[in-house]
Design a protein around this motif. Structure first.
Motif, short mmCIF file in Angstrom:
data_model
loop_
_atom_site.label_atom_id
_atom_site.label_comp_id
_atom_site.label_asym_id
_atom_site.label_seq_id
_atom_site.Cartn_x
_atom_site.Cartn_y
_atom_site.Cartn_z
N GLY A 5 11.87 25.33 17.58
CA GLY A 5 13.27 25.37 17.21
C GLY A 5 13.89 24.00 17.05
O GLY A 5 14.75 23.78 16.21
N THR A 18 13.51 24.87 13.40
CA THR A 18 13.80 26.22 12.89
C THR A 18 15.17 26.72 13.35
O THR A 18 15.68 27.70 12.80
N LEU A 19 15.76 26.07 14.34
CA LEU A 19 17.08 26.49 14.82
C LEU A 19 18.22 25.80 14.07
O LEU A 19 19.40 26.07 14.34
N VAL A 63 21.17 27.78 12.81
CA VAL A 63 21.44 28.79 13.84
C VAL A 63 22.27 28.18 14.96
O VAL A 63 23.27 28.75 15.41
N ASN A 64 21.84 27.00 15.41
CA ASN A 64 22.54 26.28 16.48
C ASN A 64 23.43 25.21 15.84
O ASN A 64 22.94 24.26 15.25
#
Length: 217
Positions: free
Chosen positions: A138, A177-178, A181-182
């Motif tokens: 992530g 990968t985050l 998202v974050n």
């Protein structure tokens, strides 16, 4: 010919590790249309957490003295080994969870290692067999990053798949990968996009090589 695929993500939709593994699999099928893909999704169809202890205990007593739990665990371990031995190539998709090896993958590996065919001192389980590991993280864990050295999964997976089991290992990695998202990672959107495209390209190359290695064998 048979490709064995193991997925360890707890997600079935939107999984970054599955995306990368899907690309590898697509390249395999492009070279071997109609070939068998044997699948095990241990992140969803979870192996029993207590099976390793029962399988380990089963190895210390005669078969006729096994408890029902020991018998079932030993049979499960044997099936897991059979899946690897029957495959011409292996594809493993594993995300980094909480800086370490997924509990699902650890259970899978621990169970396999209780079988005499995979025990220390036996012939390497995957001796020379092509293996592609797709692993995603992530955040960023490379040299010079604040969390350099926090990835305690990839090194372990290399050790088991290549050094212990003897597989001819290729690793395809994707980080950040985050991002998206974050919100704390929004500043890294461009870098994450580049990493994503690099991982996709690496997955295509790995899939082609995986398929070609079995043609040449």
């Amino acid at each position: 010919m048979t490709l064995f695929r193991l997925d360890a993500s707890i997600r079935t939709e939107g999984s970054a590790s599955r995306e990368i593994a899907d690309i590898v699999e697509a390249e395999w099928l492009a070279a071997h249309p109609g070939d068998t893909i044997e699948r095990r999704h241990i992140g969803v169809d979870v192996l029993p957490a207590d099976a390793w202890g029962h399988a380990l205990a089963a190895g210390a007593v005669p078969a006729e003295d096994h408890t029902p739990e020991q018998r079932a665990a030993a049979a499960l371990a044997a099936r897991l080994v059979d899946e690897l031995l029957a495959a011409d190539a292996v594809l493993v998709a594993v995300p980094l969870y909480n800086f370490g090896v997924s509990q699902h993958v650890k259970t899978w590996m621990d169970l396999i290692l209780t079988d005499r065919r995979a025990a220390p001192g036996s012939d390497p389980l995957l001796a020379g067999k092509p293996v592609v590991l797709c692993t995603v993280r992530g955040g960023a864990y490379g040299g010079g990053t604040p969390r350099e050295g926090w990835d305690h999964s990839t090194g372990y997976l290399r050790r088991i798949l290549a050094d212990v089991w003897g597989g001819d290992l290729t690793v395809v990695e994707r980080e950040f990968t985050l991002v998206g998202v974050n919100p704390a990672l929004d500043d890294f959107a461009d870098l994450a996009a580049d990493m994503h495209q690099g991982a996709v390209a690496s997955a295509r190359e790995a899939g082609k090589a995986l398929a070609g290695s079995r043609v040449a064998a």
